[in-house]
Scaffold this motif. Structure first.
Motif, PDB file in Angstrom:
ATOM      1  N   PHE A  43     -14.232 -46.702 -47.190  1.00 48.50           N
ATOM      2  CA  PHE A  43     -14.471 -45.806 -46.068  1.00 48.50           C
ATOM      3  C   PHE A  43     -14.163 -46.513 -44.746  1.00 48.50           C
ATOM      4  O   PHE A  43     -14.578 -47.658 -44.534  1.00 48.50           O
ATOM      5  N   CYS A  44     -13.454 -45.829 -43.836  1.00 43.99           N
ATOM      6  CA  CYS A  44     -13.194 -46.341 -42.498  1.00 43.99           C
ATOM      7  C   CYS A  44     -12.389 -47.639 -42.599  1.00 43.99           C
ATOM      8  O   CYS A  44     -11.322 -47.649 -43.204  1.00 43.99           O
ATOM      9  N   ILE A  45     -12.876 -48.759 -42.065  1.00 48.28           N
ATOM     10  CA  ILE A  45     -12.171 -50.024 -42.265  1.00 48.28           C
ATOM     11  C   ILE A  45     -12.027 -50.303 -43.755  1.00 48.28           C
ATOM     12  O   ILE A  45     -11.025 -50.867 -44.208  1.00 48.28           O
ATOM     13  N   GLY A  46     -13.027 -49.874 -44.518  1.00 47.82           N
ATOM     14  CA  GLY A  46     -12.964 -50.025 -45.966  1.00 47.82           C
ATOM     15  C   GLY A  46     -11.870 -49.183 -46.600  1.00 47.82           C
ATOM     16  O   GLY A  46     -11.336 -49.547 -47.649  1.00 47.82           O
ATOM     17  N   GLY A  47     -11.531 -48.050 -45.970  1.00 50.93           N
ATOM     18  CA  GLY A  47     -10.404 -47.268 -46.446  1.00 50.93           C
ATOM     19  C   GLY A  47      -9.101 -48.029 -46.287  1.00 50.93           C
ATOM     20  O   GLY A  47      -8.209 -47.958 -47.141  1.00 50.93           O
ATOM     21  N   HIS A  48      -8.982 -48.769 -45.181  1.00 47.99           N
ATOM     22  CA  HIS A  48      -7.815 -49.624 -44.963  1.00 47.99           C
ATOM     23  C   HIS A  48      -7.809 -50.767 -45.984  1.00 47.99           C
ATOM     24  O   HIS A  48      -6.769 -51.086 -46.572  1.00 47.99           O
ATOM     25  N   LEU A  49      -8.963 -51.370 -46.212  1.00 47.37           N
ATOM     26  CA  LEU A  49      -9.038 -52.446 -47.195  1.00 47.37           C
ATOM     27  C   LEU A  49      -8.701 -51.953 -48.601  1.00 47.37           C
ATOM     28  O   LEU A  49      -8.064 -52.667 -49.387  1.00 47.37           O
ATOM     29  N   ALA A  50      -9.115 -50.735 -48.923  1.00 45.77           N
ATOM     30  CA  ALA A  50      -8.758 -50.169 -50.223  1.00 45.77           C
ATOM     31  C   ALA A  50      -7.250 -50.002 -50.349  1.00 45.77           C
ATOM     32  O   ALA A  50      -6.666 -50.248 -51.415  1.00 45.77           O
ATOM     33  N   CYS A  78      -6.456 -45.587 -56.173  1.00 48.38           N
ATOM     34  CA  CYS A  78      -7.062 -45.950 -54.887  1.00 48.38           C
ATOM     35  C   CYS A  78      -7.517 -44.693 -54.176  1.00 48.38           C
ATOM     36  O   CYS A  78      -6.737 -43.748 -54.007  1.00 48.38           O
ATOM     37  N   VAL A  79      -8.778 -44.683 -53.742  1.00 43.85           N
ATOM     38  CA  VAL A  79      -9.317 -43.606 -52.920  1.00 43.85           C
ATOM     39  C   VAL A  79      -9.585 -44.188 -51.535  1.00 43.85           C
ATOM     40  O   VAL A  79     -10.372 -45.114 -51.384  1.00 43.85           O
ATOM     41  N   SER A  80      -8.909 -43.636 -50.534  1.00 46.89           N
ATOM     42  CA  SER A  80      -9.029 -44.135 -49.168  1.00 46.89           C
ATOM     43  C   SER A  80      -9.567 -43.021 -48.280  1.00 46.89           C
ATOM     44  O   SER A  80      -8.887 -42.021 -48.043  1.00 46.89           O
ATOM     45  N   CYS A  81     -10.797 -43.202 -47.814  1.00 45.00           N
ATOM     46  CA  CYS A  81     -11.459 -42.179 -47.006  1.00 45.00           C
ATOM     47  C   CYS A  81     -11.379 -42.549 -45.530  1.00 45.00           C
ATOM     48  O   CYS A  81     -11.852 -43.611 -45.123  1.00 45.00           O
ATOM     49  N   TYR A  82     -10.780 -41.680 -44.761  1.00 47.80           N
ATOM     50  CA  TYR A  82     -10.525 -41.847 -43.328  1.00 47.80           C
ATOM     51  C   TYR A  82     -10.253 -43.307 -42.943  1.00 47.80           C
ATOM     52  O   TYR A  82     -10.985 -43.916 -42.177  1.00 47.80           O
ATOM     53  N   PRO A  83      -9.134 -43.858 -43.485  1.00 53.65           N
ATOM     54  CA  PRO A  83      -8.809 -45.274 -43.231  1.00 53.65           C
ATOM     55  C   PRO A  83      -8.335 -45.493 -41.795  1.00 53.65           C
ATOM     56  O   PRO A  83      -7.452 -44.796 -41.304  1.00 53.65           O
ATOM     57  N   THR A  84      -8.892 -46.472 -41.133  1.00 52.08           N
ATOM     58  CA  THR A  84      -8.548 -46.733 -39.737  1.00 52.08           C
ATOM     59  C   THR A  84      -7.496 -47.832 -39.626  1.00 52.08           C
ATOM     60  O   THR A  84      -7.434 -48.748 -40.449  1.00 52.08           O
ATOM     61  N   GLY A  85      -6.668 -47.730 -38.612  1.00 52.20           N
ATOM     62  CA  GLY A  85      -5.802 -48.823 -38.198  1.00 52.20           C
ATOM     63  C   GLY A  85      -4.529 -49.049 -38.976  1.00 52.20           C
ATOM     64  O   GLY A  85      -3.792 -50.004 -38.679  1.00 52.20           O
ATOM     65  N   ILE A  86      -4.213 -48.215 -39.960  1.00 56.77           N
ATOM     66  CA  ILE A  86      -3.043 -48.498 -40.796  1.00 56.77           C
ATOM     67  C   ILE A  86      -1.732 -48.413 -40.020  1.00 56.77           C
ATOM     68  O   ILE A  86      -0.917 -49.347 -40.077  1.00 56.77           O
ATOM     69  N   PRO A  87      -1.460 -47.350 -39.268  1.00 56.58           N
ATOM     70  CA  PRO A  87      -0.152 -47.274 -38.581  1.00 56.58           C
ATOM     71  C   PRO A  87       0.081 -48.390 -37.566  1.00 56.58           C
ATOM     72  O   PRO A  87       1.226 -48.820 -37.372  1.00 56.58           O
ATOM     73  N   ILE A  88      -0.978 -48.876 -36.912  1.00 55.71           N
ATOM     74  CA  ILE A  88      -0.791 -49.881 -35.857  1.00 55.71           C
ATOM     75  C   ILE A  88      -1.186 -51.287 -36.305  1.00 55.71           C
ATOM     76  O   ILE A  88      -1.112 -52.237 -35.515  1.00 55.71           O
ATOM     77  N   GLY A  89      -1.583 -51.431 -37.554  1.00 51.00           N
ATOM     78  CA  GLY A  89      -1.919 -52.752 -38.065  1.00 51.00           C
ATOM     79  C   GLY A  89      -3.246 -53.298 -37.600  1.00 51.00           C
ATOM     80  O   GLY A  89      -3.469 -54.512 -37.608  1.00 51.00           O
ATOM     81  N   LYS A  90      -4.171 -52.423 -37.194  1.00 49.15           N
ATOM     82  CA  LYS A  90      -5.487 -52.867 -36.730  1.00 49.15           C
ATOM     83  C   LYS A  90      -6.432 -53.001 -37.913  1.00 49.15           C
ATOM     84  O   LYS A  90      -6.780 -52.019 -38.561  1.00 49.15           O
ATOM     85  N   LEU A  91      -6.832 -54.230 -38.176  1.00 47.19           N
ATOM     86  CA  LEU A  91      -7.755 -54.486 -39.283  1.00 47.19           C
ATOM     87  C   LEU A  91      -8.614 -55.713 -39.016  1.00 47.19           C
ATOM     88  O   LEU A  91      -9.829 -55.670 -39.165  1.00 47.19           O
TER      89      LEU A  91
END
Length: 246
Positions: free
Chosen positions: A125-132, A144-157
């Motif tokens: 979830f969230c940052i965890g969605g990006h980590l997933a 892989c289930v990714s719930c509202y993953p943040t930062g993927i298009p801009i590489g923010k993690l």
């Protein structure tokens, strides 16, 4: 299905990482899930989600994502100060460190006697969605289930720029994405970027958008939407059942 709960410890990069594990009470072998929290780590709301998923017949392992910075067992309150603290922790964590944590949890699941080693997935979830999403680059991850993953298009993690958006072709399994259309952290353009990237890479995927805000599946906040969360969980469980139990 009744579950049992425990904490295990894994050492990664000379740091002790607590991993909360929930699994079915009945003896047997089950699929394993690497489960990622949001920036607030393993508070009650996230633990309830871990337990819920385990009750459908999965060994769910949830690491503390900021174990290099926070004391073992630290829970960050989901308020303004907690948000700043969690985001600061994220900025201090190297992308490679997140990846090393993922590898450690996957290796543990593969060697856990109650886990079917060839049936491992991930959910976050969230940052965890990006980590997933990043976990899906590992060959063992079949779903892989990714719930509202943040930062993927801009590489923010974390510290540095994450190359996630450029590595979709490395995904070996199938993806399920959950979005909220009122989520300012993942606007429509970002959702399209992610979906188009999966389509270009020819990764099997499906996605569901709900008229809901960010973190709408977290039941301790004002943005919680019970109807949308219930519907999302219905899709998540069906997806995992099809991948691991059909």
């Amino acid at each position: 299905m009744q579950i049992v709960k425990r904490n295990i410890e894994l050492r990664v990069d000379d740091s002790l990482m607590r991993v909360y594990v929930a699994s079915p009470k009945a003896e047997g072998k089950y699929p394993g899930i690497v489960f990622y929290s949001d920036i607030y780590q393993l508070g009650d709301a996230i633990i309830r989600l871990v337990n819920y998923l385990a009750g459908f017949g999965y060994v769910v392992a949830a690491p503390e994502i900021f174990h290099r910075i926070e004391p073992i067992g630290a829970v960050i309150e989901p308020d303004d100060l907690g948000r700043m603290r969690g985001n600061d922790n994220a900025r201090k964590t190297l992308i490679s460190e997140y990846d090393n944590d993922t590898r450690a949890v996957i290796n543990w699941l593969k060697n856990e006697k109650s886990v079917i080693s060839e049936k491992i997935g991930t959910l976050g979830f969230c940052i965890g969605g990006h980590l997933a999403f990043r976990a899906a680059f590992e060959s063992e991850i079949k779903a892989c289930v990714s719930c509202y993953p943040t930062g993927i298009p801009i590489g923010k993690l974390g510290k540095g720029v994450a190359d996630t958006i450029h590595r979709f072709a490395e995904i070996k399994g199938e993806m399920l994405l959950i979005f909220g259309t009122q989520d300012p952290h993942i606007p429509e353009q970002d959702r399209h970027t992610i979906i188009n990237g999966l389509e270009t890479a020819k990764i099997p995927h499906q996605y569901f958008c709900y008229e809901a805000e960010h973190t709408f599946m977290r039941d301790d906040g004002y943005r919680y939407d019970a109807e949308a969360a219930t519907s999302a969980w219905r899709e998540i469980i069906a997806f995992l059942e099809r991948k691991f139990k059909s």
